[in-house]
Design an enzyme around this catalytic site. Structure first.
Site, PDB file in Angstrom:
ATOM      1  N   LYS A  36      29.610  20.810 -32.379  1.00  0.00           N
ATOM      2  CA  LYS A  36      30.926  21.453 -32.426  1.00  0.00           C
ATOM      3  C   LYS A  36      31.621  21.301 -31.070  1.00  0.00           C
ATOM      4  O   LYS A  36      30.985  20.903 -30.090  1.00  0.00           O
ATOM      5  CB  LYS A  36      30.770  22.927 -32.777  1.00  0.00           C
ATOM      6  CG  LYS A  36      29.971  23.721 -31.767  1.00  0.00           C
ATOM      7  CD  LYS A  36      29.863  25.167 -32.176  1.00  0.00           C
ATOM      8  CE  LYS A  36      29.032  25.950 -31.175  1.00  0.00           C
ATOM      9  NZ  LYS A  36      29.225  27.377 -31.295  1.00  0.00           N
ATOM     10  N   TYR A 263      50.047  23.360  -3.264  1.00  0.00           N
ATOM     11  CA  TYR A 263      50.968  24.461  -3.541  1.00  0.00           C
ATOM     12  C   TYR A 263      50.555  25.726  -2.791  1.00  0.00           C
ATOM     13  O   TYR A 263      49.388  26.116  -2.826  1.00  0.00           O
ATOM     14  CB  TYR A 263      50.966  24.793  -5.039  1.00  0.00           C
ATOM     15  CG  TYR A 263      51.572  23.726  -5.908  1.00  0.00           C
ATOM     16  CD1 TYR A 263      52.928  23.424  -5.829  1.00  0.00           C
ATOM     17  CD2 TYR A 263      50.790  23.039  -6.831  1.00  0.00           C
ATOM     18  CE1 TYR A 263      53.492  22.447  -6.645  1.00  0.00           C
ATOM     19  CE2 TYR A 263      51.337  22.066  -7.650  1.00  0.00           C
ATOM     20  CZ  TYR A 263      52.686  21.768  -7.551  1.00  0.00           C
ATOM     21  OH  TYR A 263      53.229  20.807  -8.357  1.00  0.00           O
TER      22      TYR A 263
END
Ligand SMILES: Cc1ncc(COP(=O)(O)O)c(C=O)c1O
Length: 371
Positions: A36, A263
């Site tokens: 999965k 940033y």
């Protein structure tokens, strides 16, 4: 491929991990590796095809959509679908020969109503409080199921919520197994597989857990382990990580003492520094929380990640480290210089778990397969 970031998947390591598990258990133990969530980030189609080639007879997915994709691409092994379903989903699963895991009365009634021949697994909730019939409903579930000749019961299961405590005789795993043993007693003439053990449970059994963990040949549903990580840290077992997440860069900036990076300038150079710009960011699954908090391998040596991680880039302080024409950056896995760094460490730095680090590797990171 134009970008200089990719995940290399070593299929031989998956094969090694599977053999390491299987060698420890009797030959016909129920074995259903989980593919999965894109095979925990490793690429579900390639991994499922590889498992089928190895002779694995069952694999597990969460979503019907995941099962359908595998069927469309030719995977013919038994695929268990663990997430619930409505009647539309049930029809689609039956049409595509996917095997439903039944966890509610609605799901059971849907399959009874459809009257189509299908294999099923029935799930009981022994404490996780997520999916499955209540333990107290076991008798009722059996009587309802018994009356349906079109439903073939292939397995009965539960899920462990604290599986790494299996070595503790007073732990939660032992308690859950004792509870599940009662369900086994009720269903033993109707089902041949009783599967319980996820990676933590399997490792505990491999490490010699006694008592109820050993009393029965519980079926296995390993996820993390087949991708090379043990939930029981320092188990001493030789599981080999299958994925190496890596980039290449030759973009290096020289900055002056006191200059900031990225940033917000959350990191300022304590001295004149060399900063490498690496083409991977949080949009690729390298979580922003790791900004200023972790180290990766730069040409085989540890380098600190500095400044805020951007959507598409991150920066490393490589002052004093060796430089090559093409510099190798390893986020987790194995460097070509022979050194290694573990996704389990990144998980600690990111305040998460190894499962999340692996499944986070983004869709736009190409997977390259090696055997
Ligand atoms: C029902 C079920 N079984 C098995 C597994 C595999 O767990 P692990 O990756 O810890 O082995 C999972 C994963 O979450 C699961 O949901």
């Amino acid at each position: 491929m134009f970008r200089q970031t990719w995940a290399e998947i070593n299929l031989s390591n998956i094969e090694h991990n599977i053999k390491l598990i299987l060698n420890h258990f009797p030959k016909d133990t129920f074995f259903c590796p989980m593919v999965k969530a894109n095979a925990y980030g490793h690429g579900d189609v390639k991994v499922a095809q590889f498992l089928e080639m190895l002779g694995v007879r069952h694999i597990g997915v969460c979503l019907i959509e995941e099962g359908l994709l595998l069927r469309q691409l030719g995977v013919s092994t038994d695929i268990l679908v663990f997430r619930g379903f409505d009647s539309r989903g049930a029809r689609k699963m039956i049409e595509s020969k996917l095997t439903p895991v039944v966890s509610t009365w609605e799901q059971l009634e849907t399959l009874i109503f459809l009257k189509e021949k299908t294999k099923i697994h029935i799930k009981f909730d022994t404490g996780m409080n997520r999916l499955g019939f209540e333990v107290a409903e076991v008798g009722e579930v059996l009587s309802r199921f018994k009356a349906q000749s079109h439903l073939e019961l292939e397995g009965v299961l539960t899920h462990l919520y604290q599986s790494d405590d299996g070595l503790n005789p007073n732990g939660e795993t032992v308690e859950q197994l004792s509870c599940f043993l009662n369900i086994l007693e009720v269903f033993k003439s109707y089902a041949k597989n009783f599967h319980v053990l996820n990676s933590g449970g399997i490792v505990c059994k491999m490490l010699g857990a006694s008592g109820i963990l050993n009393q029965y040949d519980w079926g296995l549903r390993p996820g993390l382990l087949i991708y090379g990580y043990s939930p029981v840290l320092e188990s001493g077992l030789d599981f080999k990580p299958a994925m190496t997440l890596q980039s290449r860069t030759n973009l290096i900036r020289n900055i002056k003492k006191g200059e900031g990076v990225s940033y917000g300038h959350t990191w300022k150079a304590p001295k004149d520094s060399k900063i490498a710009v690496v083409p991977i960011g949080y949009a690729d699954g390298w979580h922003r929380i790791l900004s200023n908090k972790t180290q990766v391998l730069w040409n085989g040596q540890k380098a600190s990640l500095v400044g805020n991680i951007c959507m598409d880039y991150l920066m490393l302080d490589v002052t004093g480290l060796t430089e090559e024409k093409e510099n190798e950056v390893i986020f987790f896995g194995q460097s070509k210089m022979g050194t290694e760094i573990s996704a389990a460490n990144s998980a600690v730095d990111a305040q998460t778990i190894t499962w999340e680090v692996l499944t986070s590797v983004g869709e736009r990171v190409p997977r390259l397969y090696r055997k």
